[in-house]
Design an enzyme around this catalytic site. Structure first.
Site, PDB file in Angstrom:
ATOM      1  N   LYS A   1     -36.235 -23.763 -13.153  1.00  0.00           N
ATOM      2  CA  LYS A   1     -36.822 -24.074 -14.458  1.00  0.00           C
ATOM      3  C   LYS A   1     -37.527 -25.423 -14.397  1.00  0.00           C
ATOM      4  O   LYS A   1     -38.637 -25.580 -14.925  1.00  0.00           O
ATOM      5  CB  LYS A   1     -35.749 -24.074 -15.544  1.00  0.00           C
ATOM      6  CG  LYS A   1     -35.212 -22.690 -15.867  1.00  0.00           C
ATOM      7  CD  LYS A   1     -34.051 -22.762 -16.839  1.00  0.00           C
ATOM      8  CE  LYS A   1     -33.489 -21.369 -17.101  1.00  0.00           C
ATOM      9  NZ  LYS A   1     -32.314 -21.417 -18.001  1.00  0.00           N
TER      10      LYS A   1
ATOM     11  N   HIS B   1     -18.357 -28.522 -17.180  1.00  0.00           N
ATOM     12  CA  HIS B   1     -17.740 -27.264 -17.613  1.00  0.00           C
ATOM     13  C   HIS B   1     -16.519 -27.555 -18.460  1.00  0.00           C
ATOM     14  O   HIS B   1     -15.912 -28.620 -18.382  1.00  0.00           O
ATOM     15  CB  HIS B   1     -17.370 -26.378 -16.421  1.00  0.00           C
ATOM     16  CG  HIS B   1     -16.645 -27.104 -15.330  1.00  0.00           C
ATOM     17  ND1 HIS B   1     -15.317 -27.406 -15.384  1.00  0.00           N
ATOM     18  CD2 HIS B   1     -17.101 -27.600 -14.161  1.00  0.00           C
ATOM     19  CE1 HIS B   1     -14.964 -28.058 -14.285  1.00  0.00           C
ATOM     20  NE2 HIS B   1     -16.037 -28.198 -13.530  1.00  0.00           N
TER      21      HIS B   1
END
Length: 117
Positions: A62, A104
């Site tokens: 990306k 996370h």
């Protein structure tokens, strides 16, 4: 100068289900060195590692602006730990500095890549 930024997220539970089916996905996503680190882990940490590496590769494509399949594959981006446990991302497909971040919690893995030339 910053030339690209990419961000991605993946659910931990989704990665755990993939791992339950065997190592095929891990072997497809991870470079040999990443897979070596992955094999040393167990339980939830294994899901966090695999999900983090997949997500950081997504963030990279990306940021570079190509997506996968346009000259960059999963094996072209590698994220390993330095001696202090920080992620270091490298790719022969980008000639500049790569700044990765992986985080996370119980439910989600989020990654960010900043590319600088």
């Amino acid at each position: 100068m910053i030339v690209g930024v990419g961000i991605d997220a993946i659910e931990v539970e989704r990665v755990e289900k993939i791992i339950a089916r065997g190592d095929n996905f891990a072997r497809k996503v991870l470079t040999p060195k990443e897979f070596e680190q992955y094999q040393k882990l167990s339980g939830r940490r294994k899901a966090e590692y695999l999900g983090g590496r997949f997500s950081i590769k997504e963030s990279f494509v990306k940021a570079i602006g190509t997506g996968f399949g346009k000259g960059i594959g999963l094996q072209d981006v590698e994220t390993l730990w330095d001696k202090l446990g920080h992620p270091i991302t490298t790719s022969a497909k980008f000639d500049g500095k790569i700044f990765p971040s992986i985080t996370h919690d119980r439910h989600e893995i989020v990654t960010l890549i900043v590319l600088e030339k």
